[in-house]
Design an enzyme around this catalytic site. Structure first.
Site, PDB file in Angstrom:
ATOM      1  N   SER A 186       3.542  -2.362  10.244  1.00 12.43           N
ATOM      2  CA  SER A 186       5.004  -2.323  10.371  1.00 12.43           C
ATOM      3  C   SER A 186       5.676  -3.655  10.037  1.00 12.43           C
ATOM      4  O   SER A 186       6.629  -4.062  10.703  1.00 12.43           O
ATOM      5  CB  SER A 186       5.400  -1.843  11.776  1.00 12.43           C
ATOM      6  OG  SER A 186       4.903  -0.532  11.992  1.00 12.43           O
ATOM      7  N   HIS A 212      -9.407   0.955   4.867  1.00 14.29           N
ATOM      8  CA  HIS A 212      -8.117   1.116   5.558  1.00 14.29           C
ATOM      9  C   HIS A 212      -8.326   2.008   6.791  1.00 14.29           C
ATOM     10  O   HIS A 212      -9.145   2.929   6.765  1.00 14.29           O
ATOM     11  CB  HIS A 212      -7.094   1.743   4.608  1.00 14.29           C
ATOM     12  CG  HIS A 212      -5.700   1.702   5.159  1.00 14.29           C
ATOM     13  ND1 HIS A 212      -5.241   2.620   6.067  1.00 14.29           N
ATOM     14  CD2 HIS A 212      -4.681   0.823   4.960  1.00 14.29           C
ATOM     15  CE1 HIS A 212      -3.992   2.320   6.394  1.00 14.29           C
ATOM     16  NE2 HIS A 212      -3.635   1.230   5.733  1.00 14.29           N
ATOM     17  N   GLU A 216      -6.682   4.382   7.916  1.00 14.41           N
ATOM     18  CA  GLU A 216      -6.474   5.815   7.686  1.00 14.41           C
ATOM     19  C   GLU A 216      -7.713   6.456   7.081  1.00 14.41           C
ATOM     20  O   GLU A 216      -7.916   7.664   7.183  1.00 14.41           O
ATOM     21  CB  GLU A 216      -5.231   6.013   6.800  1.00 14.41           C
ATOM     22  CG  GLU A 216      -3.956   5.769   7.604  1.00 14.41           C
ATOM     23  CD  GLU A 216      -2.761   5.338   6.786  1.00 14.41           C
ATOM     24  OE1 GLU A 216      -2.774   5.490   5.553  1.00 14.41           O
ATOM     25  OE2 GLU A 216      -1.805   4.833   7.410  1.00 14.41           O
ATOM     26  N   GLU A 254      -5.280  -5.305  10.587  1.00 12.82           N
ATOM     27  CA  GLU A 254      -4.260  -4.282  10.788  1.00 12.82           C
ATOM     28  C   GLU A 254      -4.535  -3.540  12.091  1.00 12.82           C
ATOM     29  O   GLU A 254      -5.351  -2.606  12.111  1.00 12.82           O
ATOM     30  CB  GLU A 254      -4.279  -3.279   9.637  1.00 12.82           C
ATOM     31  CG  GLU A 254      -4.024  -3.889   8.278  1.00 12.82           C
ATOM     32  CD  GLU A 254      -3.444  -2.863   7.320  1.00 12.82           C
ATOM     33  OE1 GLU A 254      -2.309  -3.062   6.889  1.00 12.82           O
ATOM     34  OE2 GLU A 254      -4.110  -1.855   7.033  1.00 12.82           O
ATOM     35  N   GLY A 308       2.405   2.092  10.644  1.00  8.88           N
ATOM     36  CA  GLY A 308       3.296   3.242  10.467  1.00  8.88           C
ATOM     37  C   GLY A 308       3.977   3.694  11.742  1.00  8.88           C
ATOM     38  O   GLY A 308       4.576   4.768  11.785  1.00  8.88           O
ATOM     39  N   ASN A 354       0.870  -1.184   0.000  1.00  8.26           N
ATOM     40  CA  ASN A 354       0.000   0.000   0.000  1.00  8.26           C
ATOM     41  C   ASN A 354       0.904   1.230   0.000  1.00  8.26           C
ATOM     42  O   ASN A 354       1.490   1.560   1.024  1.00  8.26           O
ATOM     43  CB  ASN A 354      -0.888  -0.029   1.252  1.00  8.26           C
ATOM     44  CG  ASN A 354      -1.712   1.240   1.395  1.00  8.26           C
ATOM     45  OD1 ASN A 354      -1.823   2.035   0.466  1.00  8.26           O
ATOM     46  ND2 ASN A 354      -2.296   1.444   2.574  1.00  8.26           N
ATOM     47  N   TRP A 355       1.000   1.857  -1.164  1.00 10.82           N
ATOM     48  CA  TRP A 355       1.929   2.986  -1.292  1.00 10.82           C
ATOM     49  C   TRP A 355       1.352   4.268  -0.690  1.00 10.82           C
ATOM     50  O   TRP A 355       2.056   5.287  -0.629  1.00 10.82           O
ATOM     51  CB  TRP A 355       2.269   3.225  -2.767  1.00 10.82           C
ATOM     52  CG  TRP A 355       3.050   2.102  -3.415  1.00 10.82           C
ATOM     53  CD1 TRP A 355       3.475   0.932  -2.818  1.00 10.82           C
ATOM     54  CD2 TRP A 355       3.507   2.039  -4.770  1.00 10.82           C
ATOM     55  NE1 TRP A 355       4.155   0.161  -3.718  1.00 10.82           N
ATOM     56  CE2 TRP A 355       4.194   0.810  -4.940  1.00 10.82           C
ATOM     57  CE3 TRP A 355       3.398   2.893  -5.873  1.00 10.82           C
ATOM     58  CZ2 TRP A 355       4.763   0.423  -6.157  1.00 10.82           C
ATOM     59  CZ3 TRP A 355       3.969   2.507  -7.083  1.00 10.82           C
ATOM     60  CH2 TRP A 355       4.653   1.296  -7.215  1.00 10.82           C
ATOM     61  N   LYS A 356       0.100   4.263  -0.318  1.00 17.88           N
ATOM     62  CA  LYS A 356      -0.564   5.449   0.256  1.00 17.88           C
ATOM     63  C   LYS A 356      -0.357   6.665  -0.681  1.00 17.88           C
ATOM     64  O   LYS A 356      -0.427   6.510  -1.886  1.00 17.88           O
ATOM     65  CB  LYS A 356      -0.047   5.707   1.668  1.00 17.88           C
ATOM     66  CG  LYS A 356      -0.074   4.440   2.533  1.00 17.88           C
ATOM     67  CD  LYS A 356       0.128   4.693   3.978  1.00 17.88           C
ATOM     68  CE  LYS A 356       0.265   3.365   4.713  1.00 17.88           C
ATOM     69  NZ  LYS A 356       0.192   3.479   6.141  1.00 17.88           N
ATOM     70  N   GLY A 370       2.814  -1.218   4.281  1.00 21.52           N
ATOM     71  CA  GLY A 370       2.799   0.212   3.967  1.00 21.52           C
ATOM     72  C   GLY A 370       4.213   0.715   3.702  1.00 21.52           C
ATOM     73  O   GLY A 370       4.761   0.552   2.615  1.00 21.52           O
TER      74      GLY A 370
HETATM   75  C1  PEP Z   1      -0.704  -0.045   5.973  1.00 16.19           C
HETATM   76  O1  PEP Z   1      -0.749   1.104   5.603  1.00 16.19           O
HETATM   77  O2  PEP Z   1      -1.608  -0.828   5.623  1.00 16.19           O
HETATM   78  C2  PEP Z   1       0.408  -0.472   6.804  1.00 16.19           C
HETATM   79  C3  PEP Z   1       0.368  -1.663   7.332  1.00 16.19           C
HETATM   80  O3  PEP Z   1       1.441   0.425   6.977  1.00 16.19           O
HETATM   81  P1  PEP Z   1       2.881   0.121   7.649  1.00 16.19           P
HETATM   82  O4  PEP Z   1       3.385  -1.164   7.050  1.00 16.19           O
HETATM   83  O5  PEP Z   1       3.714   1.283   7.306  1.00 16.19           O
HETATM   84  O6  PEP Z   1       2.647  -0.035   9.116  1.00 16.19           O
END
Ligand code: PEP
Length: 260
Positions: A214, A96, A98, A168, A174, A9-11, A235
């Site tokens: 993470s 998600h 976010e 998640e 993050g 997931n490049w956001k 992410g």
């Molecule tokens: C995500 O955005 O779905 C995610 C898991 O981010 P990260 O790996 O940076 O925690």
């Protein structure tokens, strides 16, 4: 046996189409022509077309990070499932954290998007997970069950097999904090039991449930070796080619050992 599935997931990254194409090409070259592990990348919507072209002739899926539940009309700033199809998408991330916590997206909206995604043949990746406050209040299972109930309303067992779930924990996204394999497996097992009650054992055994929060090359193997963890939604580490490929390699090693 469930295939391991690693999605990036490049956001809202990277800043330019040129960088997005370069990252997609690096992932494509690193994965090679035959992936024993399923892989997808989810760039910003504006870059989907160009990333799709960069991924041509590779087994890597292309995912969007969101979509609207309506098929067309006066919805300023929104993108429909048909548009995602046209841009070459195979997958779409829905709900998600976010979006749930940053933009007030509700289970009902995630559910409407889920039905719309299935209607156009996209593979949805439906995200669920508790906040730190909810975990500390021992509400993790209630929160996850509530999100599953609301987000998956009206979904048949047949449809469920084509849906990917991503657990998640919000506190791990993050932040550099990762759920321990035992913490993650505990919630994944709860999710599998919930799916079994709703859809039956045979269907539940086929549903891919990713872990996200993470995930890095150095913690991927032990998470992916857990019996109910079937991949990762990545992410930050998916923006660094070496890290994302490192996670894919870890998944390939786990898959080769037959631990899934
Ligand atoms: C995500 O955005 O779905 C995610 C898991 O981010 P990260 O790996 O940076 O925690």
């Amino acid at each position: 046996m469930r295939p391991l599935f690693i999605a990036g997931n490049w956001k809202m990254n990277p800043a330019t189409a040129k960088e997005a194409v370069a990252l997609a090409e690096a992932v494509k070259n690193g994965v090679g022509p035959a992936a024993d592990v399923r892989v997808a990348v989810c760039p910003p919507a504006l870059f989907l077309d160009q990333v799709d072209a960069a991924l041509a002739n590779s087994p890597i899926g292309l995912g969007a990070q969101n979509m609207h539940w309506k098929t067309e009309g006066a919805y300023t700033g929104e993108i429909s499932g048909a548009m995602l199809n046209d841009a070459g998408c195979t997958h779409v991330i829905l709900g998600h954290s976010e979006r749930r916590h940053g933009m007030g997206e509700t289970d009902a909206q995630v559910n409407a998007k889920l039905h719309a995604a299935l209607a156009v043949g996209l593979i949805p990746i439906v995200c669920i997970g508790e906040t730190l406050q909810e975990r500390e209040a021992a509400q993790t299972e209630d929160v996850v069950a509530g999100q599953l109930t609301g987000s998956l309303a009206g979904i048949s067992a047949e449809q469920m097999v084509g849906i990917v779930l991503a657990y998640e924990p919000v506190w791990a996204i993050g932040t550099g904090l990762t759920a321990t394999p035992a913490q993650a497996q505990g919630v994944h097992e709860f999710i599998r039991d919930w799916l079994t009650k709703l859809f039956g054992e045979a269907t539940a055994a086929r549903i891919v449930v990713q872990y996200g929060g993470s995930v890095k090359p150095d913690n991927a193997a032990e998470l992916l070796a857990c019996p109910d963890i079937d991949g990762a939604l990545v992410g930050g580490a998916s923006l660094k080619e070496a890290d994302f490929l490192g996670i894919i390699r870890a998944a390939q090693v786990v898959a080769a050992k037959g631990q899934v």
